[in-house]
Design a protein around this motif. Structure first.
Motif: not given
Length: 270
Positions: A29-43
């Motif tokens: 769950v933590i990793c998926l949340i981190a992935v979502k945050i990173v992808m939002t910043i990257l976009r």
């Protein structure tokens, strides 16, 4: 009989406990949340950059795949699965896939180069890789051209990115150039007036830069003149053919002789 050694996965699943499963689930769950945050910043970063929208989309997709693979490795480590073996397996698989689709990967790399550098856009008329046509589609693997004769031409981006590309549309205007010969008996002034009149009667010719008529070369039986004028890129063919017609008409009106090769046959009676 000798005992059968327990399998690797048997040892792993046999050592699993409710606590380790909960920790693994929490890690996921933590990793998926981190992935979502990173992808939002990257976009957001890609959106503010000057990269083409397609290139930005491909970069975002590639980063997301890498992050998800890292997530799988981290969760596997939490479950006690030896990730060294997984990494080795992934390396072998990636090498096999790379060798199998190296041509496709070359085209993908070429597509990224084209999308990033933008040597042409949809609707531009270009000449490249031995083909001419209007650009209709640019994908990650190929570029589609529509030829003037009504053919759809697909050029691999790997080939296109390494070839010389001539873009006839980019600057918004083109120079129409026509060479025509006239007799030595006609003065340069008369020929120039006839050619400039032909340009004046041709529609869609730009006034700036101004049309010009130049003496190009002296042949055995005629003088070659070079006439050029400018027009919008989309009007090139119409202006070219119309000017050719007007040159013939104006030569006749101004009394200028348009020379051509003659063949004289002499029959001798014995």
């Amino acid at each position: 009989m000798p005992e059968t050694p327990p399998s690797l996965f048997g040892d792993i699943f046999g050592s699993l406990t409710l606590t380790s499963l909960l920790f693994a689930l929490l890690t996921l769950v933590i990793c998926l949340i981190a992935v979502k945050i990173v992808m939002t910043i990257l976009r957001k970063i890609l959106k503010r950059s000057k990269l083409d929208g397609q290139v930005a989309g491909y970069i975002a997709a590639a980063v997301k795949i890498v992050l998800l693979i890292l997530t799988v490795l981290i969760v596997a480590d939490r479950l006690g699965i030896p990730i060294t073996s997984l990494v080795a397996l992934l390396s072998v698989l990636s090498l096999a896939v790379t060798l199998a689709v190296q041509t496709v990967l070359s085209n993908v790399a070429g597509g990224l180069v084209i999308l990033a550098t933008k040597p042409f856009a949809i609707g531009d008329y270009i000449s490249a890789a031995g083909s001419d046509g209007t650009v209709r589609e640019v994908t990650l693997t190929h570029t589609a051209l529509d030829s003037p004769s009504g053919m759809r031409i697909l050029i691999p981006n790997g080939t296109l990115s390494g070839e010389k590309i001539i873009n006839y549309t980019k600057l918004g205007r083109r120079r129409v150039e026509i060479s025509v010969s006239a007799s030595y008996d006609d003065s340069v002034q008369d020929v120039r007036r006839a050619l400039l009149e032909a340009v004046r009667r041709t529609g869609k010719v730009l006034d700036d830069p101004a049309p010009a008529v130049l003496v190009n070369s002296y042949g055995d039986s005629s003088i070659e003149y070079f006439v050029h004028c400018w027009c919008k890129s989309g009007d090139y063919l119409a202006v070219y053919f119309a000017l050719n017609e007007e040159i013939r008409t104006c030569f006749e009106e101004f009394g200028v002789t348009m020379t051509y090769n003659h063949l004289n046959v002499h029959i001798l009676d014995k």
